[in-house]
Motif scaffolding. Structure first.
Motif, PDB file in Angstrom:
ATOM      1  N   ASP A 233       0.821  -1.215   0.000  1.00 54.54           N
ATOM      2  CA  ASP A 233       0.000   0.000   0.000  1.00 54.54           C
ATOM      3  C   ASP A 233       0.849   1.257   0.000  1.00 54.54           C
ATOM      4  O   ASP A 233       0.463   2.286  -0.575  1.00 54.54           O
ATOM      5  CB  ASP A 233      -0.924   0.010   1.227  1.00 54.54           C
ATOM      6  CG  ASP A 233      -2.015  -1.051   1.131  1.00 54.54           C
ATOM      7  OD1 ASP A 233      -2.266  -1.533   0.014  1.00 54.54           O
ATOM      8  OD2 ASP A 233      -2.595  -1.399   2.176  1.00 54.54           O
ATOM      9  N   ASN A 234       2.023   1.194   0.652  1.00 55.53           N
ATOM     10  CA  ASN A 234       2.868   2.377   0.781  1.00 55.53           C
ATOM     11  C   ASN A 234       3.858   2.546  -0.359  1.00 55.53           C
ATOM     12  O   ASN A 234       4.296   3.666  -0.635  1.00 55.53           O
ATOM     13  CB  ASN A 234       3.646   2.332   2.102  1.00 55.53           C
ATOM     14  CG  ASN A 234       2.819   2.768   3.291  1.00 55.53           C
ATOM     15  OD1 ASN A 234       2.756   3.944   3.620  1.00 55.53           O
ATOM     16  ND2 ASN A 234       2.167   1.813   3.929  1.00 55.53           N
ATOM     17  N   ALA A 235       4.269   1.455  -0.984  1.00 50.14           N
ATOM     18  CA  ALA A 235       5.399   1.545  -1.910  1.00 50.14           C
ATOM     19  C   ALA A 235       5.152   0.968  -3.291  1.00 50.14           C
ATOM     20  O   ALA A 235       5.999   1.139  -4.171  1.00 50.14           O
ATOM     21  CB  ALA A 235       6.614   0.843  -1.290  1.00 50.14           C
ATOM     22  N   ALA A 236       4.051   0.276  -3.501  1.00 53.35           N
ATOM     23  CA  ALA A 236       3.862  -0.394  -4.789  1.00 53.35           C
ATOM     24  C   ALA A 236       2.473  -0.100  -5.348  1.00 53.35           C
ATOM     25  O   ALA A 236       1.493  -0.697  -4.904  1.00 53.35           O
ATOM     26  CB  ALA A 236       4.056  -1.906  -4.626  1.00 53.35           C
ATOM     27  N   PRO A 237       2.364   0.792  -6.312  1.00 53.60           N
ATOM     28  CA  PRO A 237       1.064   1.059  -6.951  1.00 53.60           C
ATOM     29  C   PRO A 237       0.522  -0.206  -7.620  1.00 53.60           C
ATOM     30  O   PRO A 237       1.279  -1.107  -7.998  1.00 53.60           O
ATOM     31  CB  PRO A 237       1.394   2.130  -7.996  1.00 53.60           C
ATOM     32  CG  PRO A 237       2.710   2.698  -7.577  1.00 53.60           C
ATOM     33  CD  PRO A 237       3.433   1.617  -6.860  1.00 53.60           C
TER      34      PRO A 237
END
Length: 685
Positions: free
Chosen positions: A276-280
């Motif tokens: 959720d924070n680093a991978a679209p």
């Protein structure tokens, strides 16, 4: 020599000192070993340490909560030690924490030194806190990670010049990576015996090292997962160190979401938080392909990713926590047959993705029955598919009677083959117990009358060797199990300290924490029950075996072997046939795991496992018996003797070495004493 050790210490600090141990939620580095390491505990407890000898119990009470030793303490107590743990258990983190702080102390480093070892640890779930520290003189560390398929000669050539100094600690990280781990253990034992000043620590994956022949000189310990008190400390408002601001990292954030007490939920939470924070969403499929390829051995697969991601994915944290979840997402998109084929292609690797795959399938409301049946049918000596399939049955398919019966049959069939190792069979047997172990634990073995050889010249208390005529009798094929003893407790309201912690998976292990008086009460209760059921006649009684009966049943017609002890299966020691300290489990296993390890009369579990009460008196002094050999009719079978007179225990237990876990060694304990390593079996006469 010292120059080489100094260079190695400098290299350790340069290479590993600033390597991240904790990671932020976006995959950037947060804390190194000096800031973020959590001390690890072993399964070895203070009670185990006390019971290594013939201890005296004055005014016994209910068992104390377990107080666990730390891994650091076990390194100091043993010059030659082996630590078992699964991948992700923290073995390498422990090894590097040990090496870095020892190296830093020698080099007067500001961040890494022996002060880091002075730290409080919650020793159990009840939060009993005790400080660990380094109490030995400073020593030079030699940290030696094992390369995949390393041969001993290659490995030793890399470190030989570092071991010439008489004050160093060799840390062998990754025993499972050696081409021949058995050979390596023998070579390491030679080093230990030849160099008095050398201290050795070996880290190994138990799953991948099952069946190794571990030297008896090697002290074995299992690394524990974080206990409840340690887990509670991992909250979002807890700083990494005192005086620091709270810095929520991936582990802390996942704990808040997934509850660290459930390791699978935590790892899934870690992966989802990171994604959720680093991978679209647009790049997740690409990441899935790249990471899965790298996980399967393609070391160049990460090269196409940004450098920040490469650093994160090459970390031990990402590979143990994140990779199995990403692999589970890859499996999720496959059809059933392709999924099972992928799992079967390298089950030792892909097995780590199975729990996450199940969670993801359930989130999609898809059935897990085909996956479960496929796992149960996989045939391999380590029972990997069988164990994972059985876990699915136990956790998710409790209402499916047909698959439960399939699972029960598969587990029982596996136990009847001696090709696998004791730890593996023990796990299988625990699953069988949870499903309902239908083996006959009341089975009795008929022991014929005969002249029994008693004793051995290997210990003064077992001498002299002599013969005693023993009348025919029957003896329990197994020690009395938890399920049998629990029925007695339920029907009589008899006090049993272990009863409140009894789990279904423990039903087929020997009942322990049982005094001699408890065993007597059980025998009296069973006598009445079996007479009513017609199992025994009115003239027969259930009782404890005498010392000669026990040894006759264990030893059979084997003669004396001068200068040697004998075992139920014969004169040659085999660590794979019984649960002694050489196995390194430090706990009772399920009964009846080795057909080859039975006595010549067919009696099981008579070496190691648990010390077994006999009816015979020993005396008041735990080191020197009043009732010595030769065995004779001198009142030593007095059932009404005072509680101050100890009774004979036989067979050794899980923490006993082979010199005690045998047919002839005599132990003892006061009749109102108990601990988790002693129980009993019944005789009928």
């Amino acid at each position: 020599m010292l120059q080489f050790l100094r260079q190695h210490a400098v290299s350790l600090l340069q290479h590993y000192g600033m390597r991240p141990l904790l990671w932020n939620t976006n995959g950037t580095a947060q804390a190194n070993w000096a800031d973020g390491y959590i001390p690890l505990l072993t399964t070895y407890t203070k009670e185990d340490s006390e019971a290594k000898g013939l201890r005296r119990i004055a005014a016994p009470k209910a068992p104390r909560p377990a107080v666990h030793f730390s891994a650091l303490e076990m390194v100091q107590q043993n010059r030659f030690s082996l630590f078992w743990g699964e991948r992700g258990s923290g073995k390498t983190s422990f090894a590097l924490d040990l090496a870095l702080n020892l190296a830093g102390e020698q080099l007067r480093h500001n961040e890494y030194n022996l002060k880091n070892f002075i730290r409080p640890i919650p020793r159990n779930d009840q939060n009993l806190v005790q400080v660990e520290s380094w109490n030995l003189p400073p020593t030079w560390p030699v940290y030696a990670p094992v390369h995949p398929q390393d041969h001993w000669e290659q490995f030793y050539a890399r470190i030989e010049h570092l071991l010439e100094h008489d004050n160093c600690l060799l840390i062998v990280d990754g025993l499972e990576n050696f081409f021949n781990p058995d050979e390596v253990l023998n070579e390491l034992e030679k080093l230990y015996l030849e160099q008095d000043g050398l201290r050795l620590v070996i880290l190994a994956n138990r799953f991948l090292c099952q069946g190794l022949h571990v030297p008896f000189t090697l002290a074995q310990f299992s690394i524990m997962e974080l206990n409840a008190a340690q887990q509670r400390a991992l909250s979002a408002d807890t700083p990494v160190q005192k005086g620091q601001e709270a810095r929520p990292n991936l582990v802390v954030a996942a704990n808040a979401v997934g509850k660290l007490a459930d390791g699978e939920a935590t790892s899934l939470a870690v992966a989802d938080i990171w994604l959720d924070n680093a991978a679209p969403l647009s790049v997740r499929k690409e990441l899935q392909v790249v990471i899965t390829a790298y996980w399967q051995g393609n070391r160049q697969a990460l090269d196409q990713l940004p450098q920040t991601l490469q650093n994160f994915f090459r970390s031990d944290f990402a590979q143990t926590t994140l990779f199995p979840v990403i692999a589970a997402y890859a499996l999720l998109d496959m059809e059933d047959d392709a999924r099972l084929a992928t799992l079967g292609s390298d089950l030792s690797l892909w097995r780590r993705a199975i729990p996450f795959l199940v969670t993801l399938l359930q989130k999609r409301q898809q059935t897990i029955v085909p996956l479960t049946r496929g796992l149960l049918s996989m045939d391999d000596p380590s029972a990997t598919g069988l164990r994972y399939g059985a876990n699915l049955v136990l956790q998710h398919l409790q209402n499916d009677l047909s698959i439960q019966q399939l699972c029960r049959s598969a587990l029982l069939n596996f136990l009847q083959h001696d090709a696998s190792t004791t730890p593996t069979k023990n796990e299988v047997a625990h699953m069988l117990a949870a499903l309902g172990d239908q083996r006959n634990f009341d089975d009795l073995i008929c022991i014929p009358a005969g002249y029994a050889t008693l004793g051995s010249d290997t210990h003064v208390n077992s001498s002299p060797v002599h013969t005693v005529y023993v009348k025919a009798f029957k003896i329990g094929r197994f020690p009395v199990t938890n399920s049998q003893y629990a029925l007695f407790v339920q029907q009589t309201a008899h006090t049993w300290p272990a009863f409140n912690t009894l789990l279904p998976a423990q039903a087929n292990i020997p009942a322990a924490d049982v005094t001699w008086y408890d065993a007597q009460a059980y025998c009296a209760w069973l006598t009445q029950r079996w007479r009513k059921e017609g199992r025994i006649s009115a003239s027969e009684v259930v009782r404890l075996p005498t010392e000669p009966e026990w040894e006759w049943a264990a030893r059979g017609p084997q003669p004396d072997y001068a200068g040697k002890v004998c075992y139920p299966w014969g004169p040659q020691w085999r660590s794979d046939l019984c649960n002694s300290s050489e196995l390194g489990l430090n706990k009772p296993t399920s009964v009846g795991l080795s057909a080859v390890g039975r006595s010549l009369f067919g009696v099981e579990d008579m070496a190691g496992q648990i010390w077994e009460w006999t009816s015979t008196l020993w005396g008041k002094d735990m080191a020197h018996p009043d009732y010595t050999y030769p065995y004779c009719n001198d009142g030593r079978e007095d059932l009404n003797a005072p509680a101050t007179i100890r009774r004979v225990l036989r067979g050794g237990c899980f923490s006993s070495p082979s010199l005690k876990a045998n047919c002839s060694y005599r132990g003892s304990l006061e009749p109102n004493g108990f601990w988790r390593g002693n129980g009993f079996r019944i005789a009928v006469a």
